[in-house]
Every structure is written in C-alpha cells, then in structure tokens.
Design an enzyme around this catalytic site. Sequence first.
Site, PDB file in Angstrom:
ATOM      1  N   CYS A   2      -7.049   6.508  16.736  1.00  0.00           N
ATOM      2  CA  CYS A   2      -6.426   6.887  18.000  1.00  0.00           C
ATOM      3  C   CYS A   2      -6.399   5.655  18.896  1.00  0.00           C
ATOM      4  CB  CYS A   2      -7.243   7.977  18.683  1.00  0.00           C
ATOM      5  SG  CYS A   2      -7.517   9.414  17.645  1.00  0.00           S
ATOM      6  N   ARG A  27      -1.259   3.389  16.931  1.00  0.00           N
ATOM      7  CA  ARG A  27      -2.576   3.768  16.381  1.00  0.00           C
ATOM      8  C   ARG A  27      -2.655   5.262  16.116  1.00  0.00           C
ATOM      9  NH1 ARG A  27      -6.514  -0.039  17.115  1.00  0.00           N
ATOM     10  NH2 ARG A  27      -8.124   1.554  17.039  1.00  0.00           N
ATOM     11  N   TRP A  74      -4.428  10.567  16.718  1.00  0.00           N
ATOM     12  CA  TRP A  74      -4.095  10.804  15.309  1.00  0.00           C
ATOM     13  C   TRP A  74      -5.131  11.804  14.843  1.00  0.00           C
ATOM     14  CZ3 TRP A  74      -6.078   8.848  10.312  1.00  0.00           C
ATOM     15  CH2 TRP A  74      -5.208   9.120   9.266  1.00  0.00           C
ATOM     16  N   ASN A 100     -12.311   8.000  20.005  1.00  0.00           N
ATOM     17  CA  ASN A 100     -11.682   7.598  18.740  1.00  0.00           C
ATOM     18  C   ASN A 100     -12.806   7.544  17.722  1.00  0.00           C
ATOM     19  OD1 ASN A 100     -10.109   6.548  16.700  1.00  0.00           O
ATOM     20  ND2 ASN A 100     -10.273   4.426  17.414  1.00  0.00           N
ATOM     21  N   GLY A 101     -12.709   8.347  16.654  1.00  0.00           N
ATOM     22  CA  GLY A 101     -13.753   8.348  15.630  1.00  0.00           C
ATOM     23  C   GLY A 101     -14.030   9.777  15.171  1.00  0.00           C
ATOM     24  N   GLU A 483       3.452  -2.573  -4.753  1.00  0.00           N
ATOM     25  CA  GLU A 483       3.653  -2.725  -3.302  1.00  0.00           C
ATOM     26  C   GLU A 483       5.075  -2.350  -2.910  1.00  0.00           C
ATOM     27  OE1 GLU A 483       1.912  -2.896  -0.834  1.00  0.00           O
ATOM     28  OE2 GLU A 483       3.190  -3.676   0.759  1.00  0.00           O
ATOM     29  N   LYS A 487       6.016   0.594  -0.235  1.00  0.00           N
ATOM     30  CA  LYS A 487       6.879   0.377   0.949  1.00  0.00           C
ATOM     31  C   LYS A 487       7.958   1.448   1.015  1.00  0.00           C
ATOM     32  CE  LYS A 487       4.910  -1.599   3.011  1.00  0.00           C
ATOM     33  NZ  LYS A 487       3.638  -1.757   2.483  1.00  0.00           N
ATOM     34  N   GLU A 490       6.505   5.124   1.707  1.00  0.00           N
ATOM     35  CA  GLU A 490       5.835   5.427   2.993  1.00  0.00           C
ATOM     36  C   GLU A 490       6.795   5.394   4.171  1.00  0.00           C
ATOM     37  OE1 GLU A 490       2.750   2.848   4.456  1.00  0.00           O
ATOM     38  OE2 GLU A 490       3.577   1.137   3.417  1.00  0.00           O
ATOM     39  N   HIS A 506       5.466   3.971 -22.440  1.00  0.00           N
ATOM     40  CA  HIS A 506       4.373   4.935 -22.708  1.00  0.00           C
ATOM     41  C   HIS A 506       4.513   6.173 -21.836  1.00  0.00           C
ATOM     42  CE1 HIS A 506       2.375   1.991 -25.246  1.00  0.00           C
ATOM     43  NE2 HIS A 506       2.659   1.089 -24.324  1.00  0.00           N
ATOM     44  N   LYS A 605      -1.559   3.489  11.656  1.00  0.00           N
ATOM     45  CA  LYS A 605      -1.623   2.071  11.299  1.00  0.00           C
ATOM     46  C   LYS A 605      -2.944   1.716  10.645  1.00  0.00           C
ATOM     47  CE  LYS A 605      -0.409  -2.084  10.694  1.00  0.00           C
ATOM     48  NZ  LYS A 605       0.461  -2.325   9.523  1.00  0.00           N
TER      49      LYS A 605
HETATM   50  C1  AGP Z   1       0.423  -0.145   3.961  1.00  0.00           C
HETATM   51  O1  AGP Z   1       1.806  -0.261   4.255  1.00  0.00           O
HETATM   52  C2  AGP Z   1      -0.174   1.120   4.513  1.00  0.00           C
HETATM   53  N1  AGP Z   1       0.071   1.241   5.898  1.00  0.00           N
HETATM   54  C3  AGP Z   1      -1.617   1.315   4.114  1.00  0.00           C
HETATM   55  O2  AGP Z   1      -1.643   1.449   2.710  1.00  0.00           O
HETATM   56  C4  AGP Z   1      -2.596   0.178   4.485  1.00  0.00           C
HETATM   57  O3  AGP Z   1      -2.336  -0.965   3.716  1.00  0.00           O
HETATM   58  C5  AGP Z   1      -4.031   0.656   4.168  1.00  0.00           C
HETATM   59  O4  AGP Z   1      -4.305   1.779   4.972  1.00  0.00           O
HETATM   60  C6  AGP Z   1      -5.087  -0.438   4.409  1.00  0.00           C
HETATM   61  O5  AGP Z   1      -5.083  -0.810   5.754  1.00  0.00           O
HETATM   62  P1  AGP Z   1      -5.931  -2.127   6.187  1.00  0.00           P
HETATM   63  O6  AGP Z   1      -5.317  -3.291   5.462  1.00  0.00           O
HETATM   64  O7  AGP Z   1      -5.760  -2.212   7.657  1.00  0.00           O
HETATM   65  O8  AGP Z   1      -7.344  -1.908   5.766  1.00  0.00           O
END
Ligand code: AGP
Length: 610
Positions: A2, A27, A74, A100-101, A483, A487, A490, A506, A605
């Site tokens: 958050c 956040r 969040w 936050n937590g 990766e 991308k 997500e 396979h 994020k």
């Molecule tokens: C990546 O595009 C995602 N947002 C997510 O997988 C991210 O890489 C993961 O949560 C790790 O975050 P960090 O690198 O801040 O630890």
Amino acid sequence: MCGIVGYIGNRDATPILLEGLKKLEYRGYDSSGIAILSNGSIAVEKEPGKIQKLEQALEKNSLSGTVGIAHTRWATHGSPNRENAHPHTDYHQRLAMIHNGIIENYQAIKTRLEANGYKFHTETDTEALVNLISEFYQNGTSLEEAVRSALSQVEGTFGIIVISKDDPDTMVAARRGSPLVVGMGEGEFVVASDVAAIISHTKNVTYLDDNEVAVIHRDKVVIKTIDNMEIDKKIEKISFELGTIEKSGYDHFMLKEIMEQPQTIQDAMRGRLLAEEGTAHLGGIQHEIDSLLYAPKILFTACGTSWHAALIGEYMIEEMVRTPVEVEYASEFRYRDPVIERGSVSFVISQSGETADTLAALHEAKRKGSKVLAICNVVGSTIARESDAGVYLHAGPEVGVASTKAFTSQVTVISLISLLLARMRNIGASKGCEIVSEMQALPAKVQKILDNHEVIKEIAKEYHECHNFLYLGRGYNFPVALEGALKLKEISYIHAEGYPAAEMKHGPIALIDANMPVVFIATKDSTYQKITSNIEEVKARHGRIIAIATEGDDKIAARADHVIYVPATLEFLTPILTIIPLQLLAYYIAILRGCDVDQPRNLAKSVTVE
Ligand code: AGP
C-alpha cells in the site's frame, strides 16, 4: 503493498496528501482514504477504487487542517470496499491510523479487545492494531507510548502513521518490514512509504529501520526504538529529480521505462567498468569478493522477473566463473529447509527491495549461515539494508507494475559481477577488454532496437486478438522466453507460456496450430542450428512465427512470418537485447486490447505480502 503518506506543518494538509497518494498509486490502488485533524475532531473520507474517486468525494466534502494522513490500498485482509479502506479510527474515535503490512496475530488481539467491549466495523487487521493502541492510550499514556506499547505486542509487518484528535501537534510513525521515509521540510514533515511522495517538498530524508518509531512534532522529529531507546539517524539527500517519477511525455510509465533503457543500462555500468584492465569494479561487494570467488556454490533467489534475471545469472556464472549455481524461487526456498553448504554465497534480486518472499528467503539464507548479497533498485529498501552487501541498479523509480528497465539493469549488474569474478579466475585481459567494449556498446544497440518500435507496433496489430502465445528460446534466451511470456500475460491478460525450445516436442507442440503464435528468440549463437530446426517443426504444423533474430540473418526471415532484428553481441549479453522487442510487443498488444498497462488488474508493484 500500500501507499501511505502523512503531513504535519503549517500548510493545508489535504492537497499535499492527495498529491502524495498520486505518486504512490502504483503501490496499490483498489481503495484510498484520508483523515485530517480539524477543530478537535478527526474528519475521514474514504472511497473504493482509484484515487480520483477520493478526489471527487473531497470536492463535495472538503477537509481542512494542518495534520493529516492518507492511504492507497492493495487489499490483504478484507475486500477492497469503503469500510475496509484506510485510515481506520479506533472504537473511542480518538485516533486515526494508516497501515502497510500484515498483523499476523490480529485475530487474537481483536478477540481480546472485543471481550473488553471494543466494537469492530471492518474485516481488516489494521483495525485491531489501532484499537490496541487506543487501549493503551485510554490508560493515560502519551500517543507515542501507546504506539510503542501496542507494537511490542504485534507479530507481523507494519508501516504505520497514527494521529490523535487529543494531540494535534504530534504524528507518530513506525515500521517493521514495510518501508517508511521521513521527509524534513521547512517547518513541516512529510512521512511516506517512499520518497516519490516527499521529493516535491524536500530532498532531506531519513529512512526508518525495522522496529523504529518516529515521533514527529511541528518543530522536530525524535526517533526511537520500540523499546524507547532514542537513536540518532542520519539525514540523507534524495538523488533523483521529480521528473524521473513523472511520465515525461510518454503515454504510460511502462513505455517511458522501456525507452529509458539505454540510459538505465548505462547507469548500471557507470563507474563500474575498468576498460584498461578489462574488468569491473563493484564497490558495494568489493569486500565480499573473496567470499564469492571461493564459494563452493552461489545461490540466487528472487520472484517473478527478478527470478528470470537470476536464471540468466546461473548460465553466466557457471559459464564464465565455473562456480556451481542454484536458482530458487524465493517463495519455495523460504519454506523447504534448504541445504546451504558452508561458505556458499546467496544473491537476492529484487527491484523494490520489499518483496516479502524474497525478504524471507534472505532471512532463511542468513539463518543457514550464508553471506547474502542484494541486487536491488530501491535505495534504502529493506532487502538492501538487511543484506551483508550489494549492488544497486541505479535504474531510478520503476513505476510501471510490469518490470522492464529493472530487468535489463539486473542482467547488466550480473554481467558485471560475472566479468569481475571471471577476470580473477580464468579469462585474460584481452577477453576482458572485449567484454568491456561489448558492454559499453549495449546502450547504443538497445537504442537501435527501440528506434525500430514501429515495426513491432505493426506486428502487435496482427496478434492482439490471439488467446494464447508460446515463447521459445535456448540457452541464455530460455529465461528471456519466460520473461517475454510474463510481460505479455501480466499486462494484456493473454495466456502465454515460455519454454526451452527443445521442450516443445515434449508436449506443448500439441498446442501448435494457425491460432497459436510462437515467438522464437533465435539469435546467431551456439544454439542457433537447433532452434532453426524447432522453427521448422512449428512451420510444419501451420504455426505462426514471430522471430527475434540477429541483424542480417536472412534465413530466419525466410522462415518466420515476422522477424524483429537485434544487433549482434556476445552470447551472454544477448538477453539485454532480445528482451527489448518482447517488452514492446507486450506493451503494444496490451494497448490495443485497452488494458491498463501501468496498473494491471490484480497486480501491485511490489508484493509485500505472502
Ligand atoms: C514483473 O513484471 C512483476 N511485476 C513481478 O513478477 C515482479 O518481478 C516480482 O513481484 C518481483 O518483484 P521485485 O523484483 O520487486 O522483488
């Protein structure tokens, strides 16, 4: 995760808090709220949805005062509705708090308080904490003492700010596991989850560490431990400008951050390449180099995109340094009682430096006696500060939820580490100088790919309505396939899978037909011949092929439906180039699908919860 922000000073708090929330919206953004002390009472406004909903509510019902707190959420406990939105007030209506937590023992606290007559109105863990503070406060302690006493009973993580209608000249903040920064302005203080909400008011900040409490008056800040030990914290200067946080004219933070990569890759190498000697210098881990060089094993642990960078690190270090490497998902590592050989060194990779699973893996590695080195982007983040040493990415704030520039900077930093260790072990100056030269050429090569973005935009038009994608790569480009698939899924919500290209036969090959686009990373490297065979296997099944190929490779162009070229470079550096077209492809497809690329649904994020 958050976003929290608090203000105490001489100006009207509401506009300052709203502006701060907007800088923290990345956040978490499923609900938001604000509490202002005015005329001896606490005025609260909360709204589900994005911050503009709160802004609209405040236009109808303005709040005015010089002390206030605000929160963008969040959800971790309780659905993202108005009741569960922060700030939360206590049963006696004397306090307001943002958090936050996760309070892990909140249920026990809540049950005891209910037995003592407290009534609860939300599903949140936060409400249990604000009422626990209230219980101490009711017994005549000061606000600061009440907060410290309550926190000493709490299990879990918190970044909190508390205000009281009976003490309008004080704001109390505290942290454990969730970041908090105190900005020291002229006759005013701004406390927030990160400096993005502070930088437009002051660049002088203090980062709270775990179990520290900031007691903020109108004219001074006193920082203590939860056990009431006063501590003298240094005041640091924020190094980047507000502009780096804004979109700088791009439509989205994600596009801005993709386009920034020539600069951010340059910044990751700045002052760290020794061209004359053909090696690298990394001050942040210099004193741990021997531990690294003579480690019987090196471990990488991370999540998501950072885990993909870790996979590339495995290939790089095993090839160049000949040290065995193990890569683990942080969420798996932390719970499986890992075996860590004596002398092993662990790298934790995290853009945010706040990812709960990665932080827990750091603690587990330490518990097992491992040296822990961090590769982080956020200066002063928890992971950065709890590691034995580390290397910062210097990529600047990454606001887009989908990680882009952080990934290429992570791979760049790992390349520097590999070069440094390899030059101490088994490569000579000439090879080292060749690597340095190639690394110095990377920013221009990335720029060349970015300049070709219109080609990728056109390809996206042809595929944006597909429902499934397959991404295939070999060697260093197998993690790039993972990766690239991440991308796409997500930000566009299209299902996409990354695989080692040879694995296709396979099982996944059963999926291939004219409706299944297959993205091949097929650069001219040691796996090239094999991957061209895989391309033929897909062609034979009428699959449609998008190929990432090395400039000048006409053979691939003749076989693929679309080809995106990248400049040639050393094989271990190709991921820094081959990921760029895949970032852009995902971005353009998501835009065509009308998705919110900067704040994709269900995501945040930094995942600071399990
Ligand atoms: C990546 O595009 C995602 N947002 C997510 O997988 C991210 O890489 C993961 O949560 C790790 O975050 P960090 O690198 O801040 O630890």
